[in-house]
Motif scaffolding. Structure first.
Motif, PDB file in Angstrom:
ATOM      1  N   PHE A  83      48.634  48.739  73.185  1.00 42.49           N
ATOM      2  CA  PHE A  83      48.250  48.523  74.576  1.00 42.49           C
ATOM      3  C   PHE A  83      49.259  47.626  75.295  1.00 42.49           C
ATOM      4  O   PHE A  83      49.584  47.855  76.461  1.00 42.49           O
ATOM      5  N   GLY A  84      49.753  46.604  74.612  1.00 46.63           N
ATOM      6  CA  GLY A  84      50.745  45.729  75.222  1.00 46.63           C
ATOM      7  C   GLY A  84      52.082  46.409  75.423  1.00 46.63           C
ATOM      8  O   GLY A  84      52.714  46.277  76.480  1.00 46.63           O
ATOM      9  N   LEU A  85      52.534  47.147  74.412  1.00 40.40           N
ATOM     10  CA  LEU A  85      53.821  47.843  74.511  1.00 40.40           C
ATOM     11  C   LEU A  85      53.803  48.907  75.607  1.00 40.40           C
ATOM     12  O   LEU A  85      54.754  49.020  76.390  1.00 40.40           O
ATOM     13  N   SER A  86      52.736  49.699  75.634  1.00 38.68           N
ATOM     14  CA  SER A  86      52.658  50.760  76.635  1.00 38.68           C
ATOM     15  C   SER A  86      52.618  50.173  78.041  1.00 38.68           C
ATOM     16  O   SER A  86      53.269  50.688  78.965  1.00 38.68           O
ATOM     17  N   SER A  87      51.887  49.076  78.213  1.00 40.44           N
ATOM     18  CA  SER A  87      51.841  48.413  79.520  1.00 40.44           C
ATOM     19  C   SER A  87      53.217  47.896  79.914  1.00 40.44           C
ATOM     20  O   SER A  87      53.668  48.084  81.054  1.00 40.44           O
ATOM     21  N   ALA A  88      53.894  47.245  78.980  1.00 35.82           N
ATOM     22  CA  ALA A  88      55.224  46.703  79.270  1.00 35.82           C
ATOM     23  C   ALA A  88      56.211  47.809  79.624  1.00 35.82           C
ATOM     24  O   ALA A  88      57.007  47.673  80.572  1.00 35.82           O
ATOM     25  N   ALA A 115      48.397  43.752  62.501  1.00 41.08           N
ATOM     26  CA  ALA A 115      47.636  44.340  63.600  1.00 41.08           C
ATOM     27  C   ALA A 115      47.272  45.784  63.279  1.00 41.08           C
ATOM     28  O   ALA A 115      47.923  46.435  62.456  1.00 41.08           O
ATOM     29  N   ALA A 116      46.240  46.293  63.936  1.00 39.30           N
ATOM     30  CA  ALA A 116      45.838  47.683  63.711  1.00 39.30           C
ATOM     31  C   ALA A 116      46.956  48.645  64.094  1.00 39.30           C
ATOM     32  O   ALA A 116      47.079  49.730  63.514  1.00 39.30           O
ATOM     33  N   SER A 117      47.782  48.259  65.056  1.00 46.28           N
ATOM     34  CA  SER A 117      48.879  49.127  65.501  1.00 46.28           C
ATOM     35  C   SER A 117      49.946  49.316  64.441  1.00 46.28           C
ATOM     36  O   SER A 117      50.714  50.281  64.494  1.00 46.28           O
ATOM     37  N   GLY A 135      40.537  49.529  71.998  1.00 50.11           N
ATOM     38  CA  GLY A 135      41.034  50.807  71.488  1.00 50.11           C
ATOM     39  C   GLY A 135      40.027  51.598  70.677  1.00 50.11           C
ATOM     40  O   GLY A 135      40.122  52.815  70.573  1.00 50.11           O
ATOM     41  N   SER A 136      39.068  50.921  70.056  1.00 49.87           N
ATOM     42  CA  SER A 136      37.932  51.565  69.380  1.00 49.87           C
ATOM     43  C   SER A 136      38.348  52.598  68.341  1.00 49.87           C
ATOM     44  O   SER A 136      37.657  53.596  68.135  1.00 49.87           O
ATOM     45  N   GLY A 137      39.497  52.365  67.719  1.00 47.68           N
ATOM     46  CA  GLY A 137      39.934  53.238  66.641  1.00 47.68           C
ATOM     47  C   GLY A 137      40.569  54.542  67.081  1.00 47.68           C
ATOM     48  O   GLY A 137      40.885  55.387  66.245  1.00 47.68           O
ATOM     49  N   HIS A 138      40.774  54.736  68.398  1.00 47.00           N
ATOM     50  CA  HIS A 138      41.390  56.001  68.835  1.00 47.00           C
ATOM     51  C   HIS A 138      42.450  55.784  69.909  1.00 47.00           C
ATOM     52  O   HIS A 138      42.808  56.708  70.645  1.00 47.00           O
ATOM     53  N   GLY A 139      43.013  54.588  69.963  1.00 42.80           N
ATOM     54  CA  GLY A 139      43.949  54.290  71.040  1.00 42.80           C
ATOM     55  C   GLY A 139      45.404  54.616  70.782  1.00 42.80           C
ATOM     56  O   GLY A 139      46.175  54.772  71.731  1.00 42.80           O
ATOM     57  N   PHE A 140      45.806  54.724  69.525  1.00 43.35           N
ATOM     58  CA  PHE A 140      47.246  54.772  69.253  1.00 43.35           C
ATOM     59  C   PHE A 140      47.937  55.979  69.874  1.00 43.35           C
ATOM     60  O   PHE A 140      49.068  55.875  70.358  1.00 43.35           O
ATOM     61  N   LYS A 141      47.293  57.111  69.866  1.00 41.75           N
ATOM     62  CA  LYS A 141      47.927  58.329  70.381  1.00 41.75           C
ATOM     63  C   LYS A 141      48.381  58.198  71.824  1.00 41.75           C
ATOM     64  O   LYS A 141      49.239  58.947  72.296  1.00 41.75           O
ATOM     65  N   PHE A 142      47.798  57.211  72.542  1.00 43.85           N
ATOM     66  CA  PHE A 142      48.103  57.051  73.960  1.00 43.85           C
ATOM     67  C   PHE A 142      49.273  56.091  74.209  1.00 43.85           C
ATOM     68  O   PHE A 142      49.520  55.719  75.359  1.00 43.85           O
TER      69      PHE A 142
END
Length: 498
Positions: A20-25, A57-59, A424-431
């Motif tokens: 989430f941080g990387l994609s935002s940046a 981290a989960a990422s 992210g609830s376990g399904h965020g990485f693909k985004f």
């Protein structure tokens, strides 16, 4: 100054260098913002998000599921499809790069997105309502041809021309159920597969730096100790463990499983939970070529054995390039409640926090016996060739779940200086390639929310189930109530031959 009045050179701090941080940046930098700094306690530039070298981290992971199947949640389906073009472009750019131009942890032959397919297998002999809703929504979007219902005459016929010779037979029935006379029901998603998580994060950190984003990493300089508030109570920056203060006009809190402990007011919406993962290290390739071939991405799909969170709650992946087969359990999402002191108010709260192999103190990781037993049951039934190897490693992957499994991307009520980007609830990485696009819209037009702005806004739920959050510390998922597996529990008592 409100977030809506940011200028392109306003100082923006992002706490957390995960998805989430990387994609935002990345998307903020692409939108022309020039004063972005990302803070994280992990030295990701040195460890390349490797879980073997300290990343927790989960990422940070070998692999994550890439799926577009979302039941009735068509907004997530559409967002996932929007991201595929970028995943493909990243693969192409990495492949065409010189080794010396890539960051540590990446090489030109790396494929960070692998379209190996996803088998969503039923264990009760019928397609679930979520599966039927997925097919309906994909049909509505003109994408039904990408899905293959096993046993459907038309889909089976299409499969013969869609897949290379022998691929459909291997990937639609990787567990040999037909040969055993067992019923085989499910859907094969040809649009899906997996992404190499740690390598993908390494790549996007590289892209961000190339765009001028600054990263402050490490336990002293990169770890947040507290938030700075102005006279009106608005967030105005951070203070790190080293004591250094950094000012911001906007702070984006994207700390994954550490979000509630850094900012306890969000704990009514978000809860840190653990998913359980085990590894099977295949013997060297020259000793077990058949296993390496069977579990390769060319022959073996990502799979859900009755669904990630229903039935057994088991899912898994093809082997990695190093011969590791990863299988996860999400049938129970465990919590770990501890005393947490609000870094701003000093108040104490009981909040679920991560307990990783490296944090808060290093320890030899163990997962619950419940998770191990569930995984072993599926392995014995579906992949007996792995029983002779036995479980060779494990990990607790600490996610951040929201009360409804949707993301949270919104300003904190009455605090225009902080935006929470988490859940992210376990399904965020693909985004990873696309989430930041929507974050920028939410930042720039807070009063003109589109479908995602409305879906991810700050919210409450007065009654009914809240994805387990309503259980709290007294619930059955509490870590301290679990029996933990030891290495004897990892073994299979009735081993099969390789």
């Amino acid at each position: 100054m409100t977030s809506a009045n940011l200028t392109k050179d306003s100082p923006i701090i992002i706490v957390g260098a995960g998805v989430f941080g990387l994609s935002s940046a990345l998307h903020l930098s692409q939108a022309g913002y020039t004063n972005i700094t990302v803070f994280d306690k992990q030295p990701y530039a040195d460890n390349a998000y490797s879980t073997a070298d300290g990343a927790d981290a989960a990422s940070a992971d070998f692999n994550k599921v890439m799926r577009m199947s979302y039941g009735e949640e068509i907004e997530y389906q559409r967002l996932a499809f929007d991201g595929v073009e970028t995943w493909n472009a990243w693969n192409k750019e990495i492949r065409s790069s010189k080794p010396e131009d890539l960051p540590r942890g990446l090489k030109p032959s790396d494929l960070i997105w692998n379209n190996c397919g996803f088998l969503r297998m039923s264990i009760d002999g019928q397609l679930s309502p979520i599966e039927r809703a997925t097919l309906a929504n994909l049909t509505r979007e003109g994408l039904r041809q990408t899905q293959f219902v096993i046993g459907d005459p038309e889909d089976e016929k299409r499969a013969k021309s869609h897949f290379r010779k022998g691929e459909w037979e291997k990937k639609s029935d990787p567990f040999g159920r037909k040969k055993q006379g067992k019923k085989l029901v499910g859907v094969f998603d040809s649009t899906a597969g997996f992404v190499e998580a740690s390598k993908a994060c390494t790549w996007v950190l590289h892209l961000c730096r190339r765009n001028g984003v600054r990263f402050v990493l490490g336990e002293r300089d990169g770890q947040v100790a507290s938030f700075i508030k102005d006279a009106q109570g608005k967030t105005a920056g951070i203070r790190t463990v080293s004591g250094t203060e950094h000012r911001s006009d906007l702070l984006i809190l994207a700390a994954g499983g550490w979000t509630p402990s850094l900012f306890p007011p969000v704990s009514s919406l978000l809860e840190t939970t653990a998913g359980s993962v085990v590894y099977f290290q295949l013997p060297p390739k020259d000793q077990a070529p058949d296993l390496w071939d069977k579990f390769s991405p060319e022959n073996f799909p990502v799979f859900a054995y009755g669904g990630w969170s229903k039935g057994h709650g088991i899912g898994g992946f093809p082997r990695t390039e190093d011969g590791i087969v990863k299988i996860g359990y999400r049938g129970t999402k465990y919590t770990n409640y501890e005393d947490v002191q609000d870094p701003v108010t000093g108040e104490k709260h009981r909040i679920s926090v991560p307990r990783t192999r490296y944090w808060p103190q290093p320890y030899d990781p163990s997962i619950t016996k419940q998770a191990v037993d569930a995984i072993k049951e599926v392995v014995k039934e579906a992949m007996p060739e792995l029983t002779a190897i036995g479980i060779t490693g494990c990990r607790n992957c600490w996610y951040i779940d929201s009360l409804d499994n949707g993301f949270l991307v919104d300003r904190v009520p009455n605090d225009g200086g902080m935006l929470v980007c988490s859940g992210g609830s376990g399904h965020g990485f693909k985004f990873l390639p696309i989430l930041g696009r929507e974050v920028v819209k939410i930042i720039e037009k807070p009063n003109e929310k589109n479908a995602y702005g409305k879906l991810w806004q700050w919210r409450t739920k007065a009654s009914g189930p809240k994805n387990g959050l309503e259980q709290g510390e007294s619930g059955p998922r509490n870590w301290k109530k679990q029996v933990m597996a030891n290495k004897e529990d990892w073994k299979f008592r009735e081993n099969s031959r390789l």
